[in-house]
Design an enzyme around this catalytic site. Sequence first.
Site, PDB file in Angstrom:
ATOM      1  N   HIS A 215     -63.691 114.238  20.936  1.00 17.15           N
ATOM      2  CA  HIS A 215     -63.579 114.432  19.290  1.00 17.15           C
ATOM      3  C   HIS A 215     -64.126 113.017  18.725  1.00 17.15           C
ATOM      4  CE1 HIS A 215     -59.477 115.379  20.044  1.00 17.15           C
ATOM      5  NE2 HIS A 215     -59.653 114.423  21.249  1.00 17.15           N
TER       6      HIS A 215
ATOM      7  N   GLU B 258     -57.767 107.159  19.630  1.00 19.42           N
ATOM      8  CA  GLU B 258     -58.610 107.813  20.966  1.00 19.42           C
ATOM      9  C   GLU B 258     -59.260 108.539  20.867  1.00 19.42           C
ATOM     10  OE1 GLU B 258     -57.211 112.582  21.450  1.00 19.42           O
ATOM     11  OE2 GLU B 258     -57.952 112.448  23.615  1.00 19.42           O
TER      12      GLU B 258
ATOM     13  N   GLU C 133     -57.450 113.245  31.350  1.00 12.26           N
ATOM     14  CA  GLU C 133     -56.884 112.481  30.487  1.00 12.26           C
ATOM     15  C   GLU C 133     -56.308 110.937  30.625  1.00 12.26           C
ATOM     16  OE1 GLU C 133     -55.952 113.752  27.117  1.00 12.26           O
ATOM     17  OE2 GLU C 133     -55.878 115.559  27.113  1.00 12.26           O
TER      18      GLU C 133
HETATM   19 ZN    ZN Z   1     -58.309 114.158  23.451  1.00 17.27          ZN
END
Ligand code: ZN
Length: 286
Positions: free
Chosen positions: A76, A113, A250
Site C-alpha cells: 500500500h 497498514e 502478512e
Molecule cells: Zn496489505
Amino acid sequence: MPHHVRKPLVRTAVAVACALVAGCGATAEPDAKPAGRDASKPAASPSVRPVRPVTPVTPSAGAPLAGRTIVIDPGHNPGNFRHTAEINQKVDIGTNRKECDTTGTATADDYTEAAFTLDVSHRLRDLLKAQGATVVLTHDADRPYGPCIDERARIGNEAKADAVVSVHADGSAAGNRGFHVILPARVQSGAADTAPILAPSRTLGERIAAHFARATGTSPANYIGSGTGLDIRDDLGGLNLSTVPKVFLECGNMRDPKDAALLANAAWRQKAAHGIAEGIGTYLKG
Ligand code: ZN
C-alpha cells in the site's frame, strides 16, 4: 508438507465473513478495504517528495549478502487514501484485471497498514544493508499513491532481485491471529508465468516463516494456512507477474486487538524485521 490451496467454497465463505470486516483480505490485494472508506482522513505522510526510485547501496567487501539484490515491497501507500480514483484503475495481472492498489487496513486505533509496512520495510532495509546487500524499495511514500501492483512486480523483475518480500498486515476478523506467508500459485496465463519461481519462492517463504516465528515469538495464523504459516494464492498481481522469487508476508492481523498491540509496538516491529532479514539471509546462503 502438502500445499494448502484455498478452495473456492472457502474463499466464498471468507469473502462473506469479510464483508462485515473493514480491510478483510479475501477479495483484494491481499487485505484491501474498499477504497474511499477513509478517503477523508489525513494520510500519515502529508508531504510528497519527488519520486526517487532506488538508491543502490555499494556492498561491503566480505559482507554476507554482498552482491545480492533484495527488493522490499512495502504494501500500500499512505497516500492511497487520497487517491482512490487512481488506485481503483484496473491493471492486468495475467489471470484477471484488478485494482492498481488498495488502501490497506488499519488497527482500531487507526494505525494504518501503510504506515506499518513502511516502518518494517525501513528496519528491514537497514538490517540487509548492514549485511552488504543491495536493497531496493518499490516505494518510500515518495509518490502520491501506489505503485500499482503490476509495477511493484516489475520493479523486482527489473532489479533482477535475488529475493523479493512484500510486507503487509492482514485485516481479518478479531480472534484471527498470527502471521502467514503467501506463496505464488502455479499460474500460466497472459503475462503471468510463475512456473520458474514456484520452488524458490516456496523455499524463501518457508525460511521467512520459520525465522519470523522465532524472532517475534508469534505463531502461524490460526485462520489460514492450516497452521503452517503458509498460504498459496493465484489472485495477487504482485506474485503472478513476478519473474523472481517472491512472497508476501502478512505479519499479523490488525483487526485483532492482541495482534494490533504487537504490530503497533516499535520493539516488536524491530524483531519482525530481524526475522524477515534472517529468513532472507538463510535462503540466499542456501
Ligand atoms: Zn496489505
